[in-house]
Design an enzyme around this catalytic site. Structure first.
Site, PDB file in Angstrom:
ATOM      1  N   GLY A 349       8.754   2.221   2.139  1.00 10.01           N
ATOM      2  CA  GLY A 349       8.531   2.874   0.868  1.00 10.01           C
ATOM      3  C   GLY A 349       7.137   2.649   0.326  1.00 10.01           C
ATOM      4  O   GLY A 349       6.599   3.484  -0.400  1.00 10.01           O
ATOM      5  N   ASP A 464      15.526  -6.605  -3.826  1.00 16.98           N
ATOM      6  CA  ASP A 464      15.460  -5.381  -3.008  1.00 16.98           C
ATOM      7  C   ASP A 464      16.067  -5.637  -1.627  1.00 16.98           C
ATOM      8  O   ASP A 464      15.509  -5.234  -0.608  1.00 16.98           O
ATOM      9  CB  ASP A 464      14.014  -4.911  -2.876  1.00 16.98           C
ATOM     10  CG  ASP A 464      13.928  -3.452  -2.414  1.00 16.98           C
ATOM     11  OD1 ASP A 464      14.927  -2.719  -2.570  1.00 16.98           O
ATOM     12  OD2 ASP A 464      12.880  -3.046  -1.899  1.00 16.98           O
TER      13      ASP A 464
END
Length: 665
Positions: A349, A464
């Site tokens: 990402g 995360d």
């Protein structure tokens, strides 16, 4: 200016040798242990215990000293030992120093271990005598690579295996020896356990130490690896077993091209000319060195100023200086062939990741943050400063970073098998994940999180955790990676708040996604989602069966209640899996994704549930609502909506093991 140049010349010319001092090489104050209060009976007992350990430890220099003081619940177990080859004077000084350091490094802790080069002291409110402890691993290594690495690794493996077996069988719990490395070199090794360990526990501890060599010290010509109850060391030259890792030997200076030689009767004039040449060249050389040094200092100071001006989450002084972690951009361009597509490992990402090899042969992975990436300098420094201080076999080791030429680069150890999602969600590669491997991955992730939450000196919330952030090494051991969103907690802090929600929908806990509240239980929720994905082979986000809107958590909950839980198993496993382990994983996954954070287990409880099949698991409540990518304002309600809106009158406690059947209700 002349004085400055002369001083600089002398500084650069004189070899500097570090003086030996008694520093801590391992300090373990588990966050999971309780604090004692000032004026309590436990504090009184501890104040009596520590001087006793210091005085009696040196009297028993050829063995060890352990004792207990007080009665339950204020009983304290204490242990002291002088390291082999330490003199009585060195041991006495070491043990006395520990009394001060223990109070400063582990204030008010009911459990603590502090280890030096000459001694070790431990105390706890739990009986740890004669038990192996692998809760912390510390390594120190020589930076030089071994020539003929294949031969070196083969000889090293054989030597350390033999020494480990010998140490476990010796009363001293120590063994050291040597073996031929090549025609010119010998390889020296040391294996050492605390003397209270029985042979089998010593052998287990040393095996754990040896297994850590490839991940920390591959091909290095020397290293020391320390656990609380054992250590190993190896070098390509003899060493004192009680000393620290010696610095690499400085190479002998080359002979000067202007060395005096017999030049006959005309040597006088020639010598004068030669002297003039030497003086001129020396002055010019020193001036060049000074000029280059000044330019480098200016450039480096700018880089450091840019780096140091960035704030970091937590106390950077506590975590150590981050300046030493800076890589040079030219080094990383050369290592990755200028970030060529041939070396590209994948795309995350925040940007692509490239494989590289440094000049010393070490393989690395370089994450190149995109200029448009939302991970800025703060996140980059946060990741570097946090992760560089962490040492655990289930965490990816971060080597440093680079912030030159508009580039933001993170440098990690290279993990050969890529990320978990490349196996788990690929129709071909998932066949490589048999049940034994999947269960090992689940346990590895759990142990890594336990270290972050409770066992490391820093208490870190990852925020995360997902399949793409779990890397797999050559033996398919799980390593947690990507700490750009991690947050540091104080020891007594239980929850944080943020208005900036960052993470991956589908793995984010509802209290974090909707209210910005994060805590260790946020990571527990993500872990639960990950466990269900590993068992079922299905993604939580974008999951669909007969009903397109249902998510993996709701689907699992329905199968659980309808008694069809084994239908959840990944079809690629066939019947080749342990039914009890699979049931336990699904049960545990549901416990971790409960809507109420207080009902989710701690990671210490999770590890216990995975390692002990005699522990019964509480009955889970319905999972939290699934939050889709469409935004926080639009949520997909599972079929159990009515039951979720009904308050529970008898909630289960996460701190107690309630008696329940392992089968679904």
């Amino acid at each position: 200016m002349a004085v400055f140049i002369l001083a600089l010349f002398l500084f650069l010319s004189v070899p500097w040798v570090a003086t030996a001092q008694e520093d801590q090489i391992l300090t373990n104050c588990p966050v999971s242990s309780e604090n004692y209060t000032s004026g309590s009976q436990y504090e009184t007992n501890l104040k009596a215990l520590l001087p006793s350990l210091a005085s009696n430890g040196v009297r028993n220099i050829d063995t060890y000293y352990n004792t207990t003081i007080g009665r339950d619940p204020n009983r304290i177990y204490g242990y002291a030992q002088c390291m082999s080859a330490a003199t009585a004077g060195a041991c006495r000084a070491c043990l006395n120093k520990s009394l001060t350091d223990m109070d400063q490094l582990c204030p008010k802790r009911k459990t603590a271990t502090i280890r030096y080069y000459s001694c070790i002291i431990r105390y706890s409110d739990k009986n740890f005598f004669s038990k192996s402890d692998d809760s912390m691993i510390v390594n120190m290594r020589n930076t030089a690579n071994a020539p003929e690495p294949a031969l070196f690794n083969r000889q090293l493996s054989s030597l350390m295996k033999n020494l480990s077996e010998e140490a476990a069988g010796n009363a001293s719990r120590m063994a050291w020896g040597r073996t031929s490395y090549n025609v010119f070199s010998q390889l020296y090794g040391l294996a050492l356990c605390t003397r209270d360990l029985p042979p089998n526990a010593c052998s287990d501890c040393l095996s754990q130490s040896v297994s850590y060599i490839p991940s920390c010290c591959d091909n290095k010509i020397g290293a020391q690896i320390y656990l609380p109850t054992c250590s190993i060391r190896y070098e390509i030259r003899p060493f004192d077993p009680a000393s620290r890792l010696p610095p690499p030997a400085s190479p002998s200076p080359p002979a000067s091209p202007f060395s005096p030689r017999n030049s006959g009767s005309n040597g006088g004039g020639s010598n004068k000319t030669r002297t003039v040449i030497i003086v001129v060249i020396s002055v010019v050389s020193v001036a060049l060195v000074a000029g280059i040094s000044i330019i480098l200092c200016i450039c480096l100071s700018r880089r450091k100023k840019q780096w140091n001006n960035v704030p970091v989450d937590g106390d950077e002084d506590e975590m150590g200086s981050s300046e030493s972690l800076l890589f040079d951009i030219k080094t990383l361009r050369a290592a990755t062939s200028n970030f060529s597509d041939a070396n590209k490992l994948g795309q995350g990402g925040f940007g692509p990741v490239y494989k590289g090899k440094l000049e010393n042969g070490q393989e690395i992975a370089v994450k190149r943050l995109l200029t448009s990436s939302s991970q800025g300098m703060r996140e980059l420094k946060n990741e570097v400063v946090l992760v560089a201080k962490l040492q655990h076999r289930n965490l990816v080791r971060l080597l440093g970073c680079c912030i030159e030429e508009q580039e933001k680069l993170l440098v990690y150890e290279y993990v050969s098998n890529s990320s978990l999602d490349k196996f788990l969600f690929d129709t071909i590669n998932r066949a490589l994940l048999n049940w034994e491997t999947r269960y090992k991955i689940v346990v590895g992730i759990a142990r890594g999180l336990l270290y972050l939450h409770e066992d490391s000196r820093l208490r870190i919330i990852h925020r995360d955790l997902k399949a793409s952030n779990i890397l797999l090494d050559i033996d398919m051991n799980a390593k947690i990676s990507d700490f750009g969103l991690a947050r540091l907690f104080e020891r007594d802090e239980t929850q944080g708040n943020t208005s900036r929600i960052a993470g991956t929908y589908g793995y984010m806990s509802p209290e974090y996604a909707m209210q910005g509240h994060y805590s260790p239980k946020s990571d527990v929720y993500s872990f639960g989602v990950l466990v269900l994905e590993i068992v079922t082979g299905r993604k939580n986000s974008g999951f669909a069966v007969s009903e397109p809107s249902i998510d993996l958590l709701s689907y699992t909950w329905r199968q659980w209640n309808e008694g069809r839980i084994m239908d959840l198993m990944d079809q690629s496993l066939g019947e080749e899996y342990q039914r009890n382990e699979a049931l336990r994983c699904i049960h545990l996954g549901l416990l971790c994704v409960q809507e109420d954070p207080t009902e989710r287990p701690l990671m210490s409880t999770v590890v216990l549930m995975l390692s002990s099949h005699s522990v019964t698991l509480p009955v889970p409540s319905p999972p939290a609502f699934f939050v889709g990518k469409s935004g926080l304002g639009k949520q997909t309600m599972s079929w159990t909506e009515s039951s979720q809106s009904t308050p529970r009158t008898t909630p289960n406690s996460v701190n107690e093991m309630t008696i329940s059947e392992l089968d679904p209700r």
